[in-house]
Motif scaffolding. Sequence first.
Motif, PDB file in Angstrom:
ATOM      1  N   CYS A 175      -0.108  -5.329   1.388  1.00 18.86           N
ATOM      2  CA  CYS A 175       0.647  -5.014   2.597  1.00 18.86           C
ATOM      3  C   CYS A 175       1.763  -6.054   2.753  1.00 18.86           C
ATOM      4  O   CYS A 175       1.470  -7.231   3.003  1.00 18.86           O
ATOM      5  CB  CYS A 175      -0.277  -5.034   3.810  1.00 18.86           C
ATOM      6  N   GLN A 219       4.476  -2.193   6.989  1.00 19.02           N
ATOM      7  CA  GLN A 219       3.009  -2.112   7.035  1.00 19.02           C
ATOM      8  C   GLN A 219       2.492  -1.195   5.929  1.00 19.02           C
ATOM      9  O   GLN A 219       3.165  -0.231   5.550  1.00 19.02           O
ATOM     10  CB  GLN A 219       2.571  -1.544   8.385  1.00 19.02           C
ATOM     11  N   THR A 220       1.279  -1.472   5.488  1.00 16.58           N
ATOM     12  CA  THR A 220       0.647  -0.586   4.509  1.00 16.58           C
ATOM     13  C   THR A 220       0.259   0.722   5.188  1.00 16.58           C
ATOM     14  O   THR A 220       0.052   0.773   6.401  1.00 16.58           O
ATOM     15  CB  THR A 220      -0.608  -1.242   3.903  1.00 16.58           C
TER      16      THR A 220
HETATM   17  S1  SF4 Z   1      -0.581  -3.208   8.566  1.00 17.50           S
HETATM   18 FE1  SF4 Z   1      -2.764  -3.569   8.280  1.00 17.50          FE
HETATM   19  S2  SF4 Z   1      -2.906  -4.882   6.475  1.00 17.50           S
HETATM   20 FE2  SF4 Z   1      -0.782  -4.957   7.184  1.00 17.50          FE
HETATM   21  S3  SF4 Z   1      -0.685  -6.759   8.502  1.00 17.50           S
HETATM   22 FE3  SF4 Z   1      -1.094  -4.990   9.802  1.00 17.50          FE
HETATM   23  S4  SF4 Z   1      -3.330  -4.909   9.948  1.00 17.50           S
HETATM   24 FE4  SF4 Z   1      -2.822  -6.250   8.238  1.00 17.50          FE
END
Ligand code: SF4
Length: 470
Positions: free
Chosen positions: A182, A451-452
Amino acid sequence: MFGAFLLNGLKESRMLFHQDNPVTGLYIIEVAESYNLDFEHVFFLDMNEGCFPKVTHHDSFLPYDLCHSFGLPLADKVAENKTAYGFYRLLQRAQNICCYFSQKGHLDGSGEMSRLLLQLTFDSKLKIIETHHSINLLERPVAAIAIQKDDSVMQLLDRFLEKEEGAVSSLTPSACISYLSCPLQFYFKYLLQLRQTVATEDVQLGILFHDVMARLYRPFAGSQIDTNMVRQLQSKIKVEIAEAIAAWRTPLSAPMLLHALLEKLLGRMLDLDDAAAPFTLLGVEVAMKQSIMLDGEIARKVWLSGTIDRIDRQNHCVRIIDYKTGRSNCKISSIVNLFDPGKIKTNKAVFQLFFYAWLFQSLHGADNAIMPYLIPIREFFLAHYTPGIFIQQPDNGPLSKAIYDVAIEFGKRSGKKYQQIEDIKEYLQPFEEGLKGLLVEIFNPTIPFAQTEDLEICGYCPYVRICQRD
Ligand code: SF4
């Protein structure tokens, strides 16, 4: 839910939100952390069973029932007692108390009122008035987070670049894995350095295992290790475990159990070394740092680093050894897959070893074969325990007998054939290309830290609250 409801109701209020005035104003606090203050009006929110007290879990090697039978401290009971104490204490001096619970659709708890509240309705002398409200909450969309690489963010990235005065920092395999998992997580962890410490028993076991192995072997770096020496080391295991545990700064959750587990695992590890001896130990906990040139409009050098658990040489083959106490996968289908964000969850351990092997070769060249040697400690006692890394072969590709046995073991469900990597050199060129591509993306000012899409990764991310994906 009730927090949003209450704050919405208070929007028009003239109540003060003083931070510095402890006498008046609204305090939003945990019940268990009310600092022994008394309040005139108290609103207990989310008084649903399962939420008040909150159900807590604590990973432990000891089964819950065993702890319960022997009266050992249980994290959930401690949390329950704190909430109960805070609740009953706040009831003592308040003039008005409002307790809210929801009969259905509650996120964490059941649709029932908390046992603490239920008990009040039975045996307290308080004047309890029960009322029902209907709440229609509007769905609030959670805004996506994407960090644009403006000048301030690019300055944060600058610390990984080679300059005349040298780089301040370097990118590790964990940082690259974090970016692949991510990009936003990478930004939080490696650029903003919002770190979180986790000390579960699994992590403690891993750190102590590495520490004891280093303590045992460090005095013999550069020496030939034969079976006699390994047996001598075996007799030192208990002492070294005791010293490693004594040097551990934070209290261990189950020291005796950890001690016994470490003794068993380290004994097995040295048995395996005994069978592999003689070998020349080149180093333990070997720190390596090397820069890599990125092509592009502006040529840049990025610093990369890593610490290799152990390097030894056996029959003209240098083994790059990594002990893994967690769950790890040791087989990959191709080098390209190592840079696939969708597959990094399963390829972390292999990626790390390729990274170390690349560091080793670029610093020391390679007269000998370089073998990436993953030691999956969880599998020590399994019949098919096989250290190393395996790469998928074409269906009609040739496989030697020894490798074929391994391939059958791993590939029995998928029907795929894997071959152990005995010399990683032929794979390092495509790995380096993939690594450069990844770094170019990290330093590309037009690609934001996004974000992932994989919510499973968020489930284990310490920043899940920031992203509101919990
Ligand atoms: S999108 Fe998910 S993996 Fe990425 S920082 Fe936010 S909580 Fe963490």
